[in-house]
Each structure stands twice: as structure tokens, then as C-alpha cells.
Scaffold this motif. Structure first.
Motif, PDB file in Angstrom:
ATOM      1  N   LEU A   1      12.261   0.739 -12.215  1.00  0.00           N
ATOM      2  CA  LEU A   1      11.467  -0.135 -13.074  1.00  0.00           C
ATOM      3  C   LEU A   1      10.810  -1.250 -12.257  1.00  0.00           C
ATOM      4  N   ASN A   2      11.586  -1.840 -11.342  1.00  0.00           N
ATOM      5  CA  ASN A   2      11.020  -2.893 -10.485  1.00  0.00           C
ATOM      6  C   ASN A   2       9.935  -2.340  -9.567  1.00  0.00           C
ATOM      7  N   LEU A   3      10.176  -1.128  -9.051  1.00  0.00           N
ATOM      8  CA  LEU A   3       9.180  -0.488  -8.191  1.00  0.00           C
ATOM      9  C   LEU A   3       7.880  -0.259  -8.970  1.00  0.00           C
ATOM     10  N   PHE A   4       8.032   0.165 -10.222  1.00  0.00           N
ATOM     11  CA  PHE A   4       6.858   0.402 -11.063  1.00  0.00           C
ATOM     12  C   PHE A   4       6.076  -0.892 -11.304  1.00  0.00           C
ATOM     13  N   ILE A   5       6.807  -1.972 -11.622  1.00  0.00           N
ATOM     14  CA  ILE A   5       6.137  -3.253 -11.901  1.00  0.00           C
ATOM     15  C   ILE A   5       5.410  -3.752 -10.643  1.00  0.00           C
ATOM     16  N   PHE A   6       6.064  -3.562  -9.484  1.00  0.00           N
ATOM     17  CA  PHE A   6       5.429  -3.932  -8.208  1.00  0.00           C
ATOM     18  C   PHE A   6       4.126  -3.157  -8.012  1.00  0.00           C
ATOM     19  N   ALA A   7       4.190  -1.835  -8.228  1.00  0.00           N
ATOM     20  CA  ALA A   7       3.002  -0.991  -8.020  1.00  0.00           C
ATOM     21  C   ALA A   7       1.894  -1.336  -9.013  1.00  0.00           C
ATOM     22  N   MET A   8       2.282  -1.600 -10.271  1.00  0.00           N
ATOM     23  CA  MET A   8       1.286  -1.904 -11.293  1.00  0.00           C
ATOM     24  C   MET A   8       0.594  -3.246 -11.005  1.00  0.00           C
ATOM     25  N   LEU A   9       1.386  -4.240 -10.569  1.00  0.00           N
ATOM     26  CA  LEU A   9       0.797  -5.540 -10.225  1.00  0.00           C
ATOM     27  C   LEU A   9      -0.128  -5.412  -9.012  1.00  0.00           C
ATOM     28  N   LEU A  10       0.268  -4.555  -8.069  1.00  0.00           N
ATOM     29  CA  LEU A  10      -0.563  -4.321  -6.886  1.00  0.00           C
ATOM     30  C   LEU A  10      -1.888  -3.687  -7.295  1.00  0.00           C
ATOM     31  N   LEU A  11      -1.813  -2.732  -8.218  1.00  0.00           N
ATOM     32  CA  LEU A  11      -3.012  -2.053  -8.720  1.00  0.00           C
ATOM     33  C   LEU A  11      -3.968  -3.055  -9.367  1.00  0.00           C
ATOM     34  N   VAL A  12      -3.409  -3.946 -10.184  1.00  0.00           N
ATOM     35  CA  VAL A  12      -4.254  -4.872 -10.943  1.00  0.00           C
ATOM     36  C   VAL A  12      -4.747  -6.045 -10.093  1.00  0.00           C
ATOM     37  N   MET A  13      -3.887  -6.507  -9.169  1.00  0.00           N
ATOM     38  CA  MET A  13      -4.221  -7.738  -8.444  1.00  0.00           C
ATOM     39  C   MET A  13      -4.889  -7.517  -7.092  1.00  0.00           C
ATOM     40  N   GLY A  14      -4.859  -6.271  -6.593  1.00  0.00           N
ATOM     41  CA  GLY A  14      -5.502  -5.995  -5.301  1.00  0.00           C
ATOM     42  C   GLY A  14      -6.991  -6.307  -5.367  1.00  0.00           C
ATOM     43  N   ASP A  15      -7.526  -6.986  -4.326  1.00  0.00           N
ATOM     44  CA  ASP A  15      -8.941  -7.372  -4.368  1.00  0.00           C
ATOM     45  C   ASP A  15      -9.828  -6.327  -3.712  1.00  0.00           C
ATOM     46  N   ASN A  16      -9.244  -5.214  -3.267  1.00  0.00           N
ATOM     47  CA  ASN A  16     -10.066  -4.162  -2.660  1.00  0.00           C
ATOM     48  C   ASN A  16      -9.558  -2.781  -3.069  1.00  0.00           C
ATOM     49  N   PHE A  17     -10.403  -1.791  -2.813  1.00  0.00           N
ATOM     50  CA  PHE A  17     -10.110  -0.426  -3.240  1.00  0.00           C
ATOM     51  C   PHE A  17      -8.831   0.139  -2.629  1.00  0.00           C
ATOM     52  N   LEU A  18      -8.583  -0.213  -1.364  1.00  0.00           N
ATOM     53  CA  LEU A  18      -7.434   0.354  -0.659  1.00  0.00           C
ATOM     54  C   LEU A  18      -6.118  -0.076  -1.304  1.00  0.00           C
ATOM     55  N   LEU A  19      -5.999  -1.396  -1.568  1.00  0.00           N
ATOM     56  CA  LEU A  19      -4.786  -1.914  -2.217  1.00  0.00           C
ATOM     57  C   LEU A  19      -4.646  -1.343  -3.619  1.00  0.00           C
ATOM     58  N   MET A  20      -5.784  -1.255  -4.322  1.00  0.00           N
ATOM     59  CA  MET A  20      -5.768  -0.705  -5.669  1.00  0.00           C
ATOM     60  C   MET A  20      -5.267   0.734  -5.632  1.00  0.00           C
ATOM     61  N   PHE A  21      -5.699   1.477  -4.619  1.00  0.00           N
ATOM     62  CA  PHE A  21      -5.297   2.881  -4.536  1.00  0.00           C
ATOM     63  C   PHE A  21      -3.815   3.027  -4.188  1.00  0.00           C
ATOM     64  N   VAL A  22      -3.298   2.104  -3.382  1.00  0.00           N
ATOM     65  CA  VAL A  22      -1.853   2.120  -3.083  1.00  0.00           C
ATOM     66  C   VAL A  22      -1.066   1.916  -4.383  1.00  0.00           C
ATOM     67  N   GLY A  23      -1.497   0.949  -5.199  1.00  0.00           N
ATOM     68  CA  GLY A  23      -0.859   0.721  -6.504  1.00  0.00           C
ATOM     69  C   GLY A  23      -1.027   1.915  -7.427  1.00  0.00           C
ATOM     70  N   TRP A  24      -2.223   2.497  -7.405  1.00  0.00           N
ATOM     71  CA  TRP A  24      -2.574   3.677  -8.210  1.00  0.00           C
ATOM     72  C   TRP A  24      -1.600   4.824  -7.913  1.00  0.00           C
ATOM     73  N   GLU A  25      -1.342   5.058  -6.606  1.00  0.00           N
ATOM     74  CA  GLU A  25      -0.410   6.122  -6.217  1.00  0.00           C
ATOM     75  C   GLU A  25       1.036   5.717  -6.495  1.00  0.00           C
ATOM     76  N   GLY A  26       1.307   4.409  -6.357  1.00  0.00           N
ATOM     77  CA  GLY A  26       2.668   3.912  -6.588  1.00  0.00           C
ATOM     78  C   GLY A  26       3.128   4.128  -8.018  1.00  0.00           C
ATOM     79  N   VAL A  27       2.248   3.827  -8.987  1.00  0.00           N
ATOM     80  CA  VAL A  27       2.629   4.037 -10.384  1.00  0.00           C
ATOM     81  C   VAL A  27       2.758   5.533 -10.674  1.00  0.00           C
TER      82      VAL A  27
END
Length: 227
Positions: A1-27
Motif C-alpha cells: 500500500l505504501n509502495l502504491f501511494i509512493f508511485a501514485m504521488l510520483l506519477l502526479v507530482m513528477g514535473d517531467n515525462f520520465l518521472l511520470m512514467f516511473v510512477g505510471w509503471e510503479g502503480v
């Protein structure tokens, strides 16, 4: 659950495509691990595999769109959302201008990624089986947060999508079809979790219909009401 919240926050808060994609794959990873949680049960394990494969098809489309966008920008190439907006606003000819082939292709490929993550026709088949995981977390991931990341991505890139009327029309059409088809399937279900799943797919269709006709605020408002 914590891993999911981390990935979701990364997806939403990343200021570039690369970070967003890391979150995208994380969730996506969290989703796969959750669905196959009771791995001794063959049905649940195969449901996890189904979700994994379906999402990889969408993600491949997303990555190809990303490469195409980056390549077409030439010396203005950037992954940062704000810089990207400035580059495209200042030089719309880089992506072929309004209705250009490049921008239409990029938007359709991005929508392909959103189709996998947000369970639209034809990649919606994984979500009804996704309820195999433990219920509370499954509701959080598969009915409230992760599945709306496709909508979030389109809203975030609204300046790109409004340049591609064909892609917008495709998004609205697929959204409307999904909303209708999934709600119709939900009517015939006996399992309450399946009803929830198809209802979610249907609501996501409404969100895509909203962003597809250019109502980004309305589409995203429904994300919040549904969550």
C-alpha cells in the motif's frame, strides 16, 4: 500500500515525462502484485497475469508516443511539462501544427497508454478480474486512484491534445462507447465486486468523454467525485 501511494504521488507530482512514467509503471506493478495476492489460487494468479499483459500493451503505445514526441521536437526536445508547453506554443510547426500528422499520432499513442491504464475499449478486460485482490486496497487502487491516471495524463497535456481534433474525437467516441457497454454488462452481474468493476469502467468512460470534447475541468471534476 505504501509502495502504491509512493508511485501514485510520483506519477502526479513528477514535473517531467520520465518521472511520470516511473510512477505510471510503479502503480502498474502494485496493481499486478495486488491482483495476484492469493497466488495459490490459479484464477487469481491468471487474473494478475492478464492485467500485467494488457497494461504492457498500453504502456508500449505510451512509450512509442513519447519517443515520437521527443524526436519531433528536434533542438527544442525536452521532457519537462512546462518547457514542453512553451516549446509547442511557440513553435506549433514542430509537431505539424493543429491537426498535424505528428501531433495526431502522438495523442493517439498516448491515448493507447491511457486505454490500458484506465480500462477503455478494447483494453478494459483486465479490470473486472482485478477485484481478485484484497477488497479495501483493491477498491483504492482499481476503483479510485490508479485507473484515473490516464485522465490525469490527458488533462496535464491538454495543450497538446487540443491541437489534434481527430484524436480528441477518438477519445470522446471510445469514452462514450465504454460508458454505455460497461454499464450494460454491469446490469447482468451477480458478484457485487464485478458490479463495482464494470461501474468503474463505465464512469471512466464518462471522464474520457468529458476530456474528449474539450471539457478538461468537467472531466477531472468527475475524477474527484468518483474517487
Amino acid at each position: 500500500l505504501n509502495l502504491f501511494i509512493f508511485a501514485m504521488l510520483l506519477l502526479v507530482m513528477g514535473d517531467n515525462f520520465l518521472l511520470m512514467f516511473v510512477g505510471w509503471e510503479g502503480v502498474g506493478l502494485c496493481s499486478y502484485l495486488l491482483i495476484g495476492f492469493w497466488y495459490q489460487n490459479d484464477d487469481f494468479a491468471s487474473a494478475g497475469k492478464k492485467a500485467f499483459i494488457t497494461n504492457r500493451i498500453g504502456d508500449f503505445s505510451f512509450v512509442v508516443g513519447l519517443f515520437l514526441l521527443y524526436w519531433s521536437l528536434g533542438e527544442h526536445a525536452t521532457m519537462n511539462f512546462v518547457e514542453l508547453e512553451h516549446a509547442i506554443t511557440a513553435h506549433p510547426e514542430l509537431v505539424g501544427g493543429v491537426g498535424g500528422i505528428v501531433v495526431t499520432a502522438v495523442c493517439l499513442l498516448f491515448f493507447g497508454g491511457a486505454t490500458g491504464k484506465s480500462a477503455q475499449i478494447p483494453l478494459f478486460v483486465w479490470l473486472p478480474d482485478a477485484m481478485a485482490g484484497p477488497t479495501p486496497v483493491s477498491a483504492l487502487i482499481h476503483a479510485a486512484t490508479m485507473v484515473t491516471s490516464g485522465i490525469y495524463m490527458i488533462c496535464r497535456l491538454n495543450y497538446l491534445f487540443v491541437m489534434a481534433p481527430i484524436a480528441m474525437a477518438a477519445i470522446a467516441t471510445v469514452g462514450a462507447l465504454t460508458a454505455f457497454v460497461a454499464a450494460t454488462i454491469a446490469v447482468t452481474q451477480n458478484d457485487i465486486k464485478k458490479v463495482l468493476a464494470y461501474s468503474t469502467v463505465s464512469q471512466l468512460g464518462f471522464m474520457f468523454l468529458g476530456v474528449g470534447v474539450g471539457g478538461f475541468v468537467a472531466g477531472f471534476f468527475h475524477v474527484i467525485t468518483h474517487a
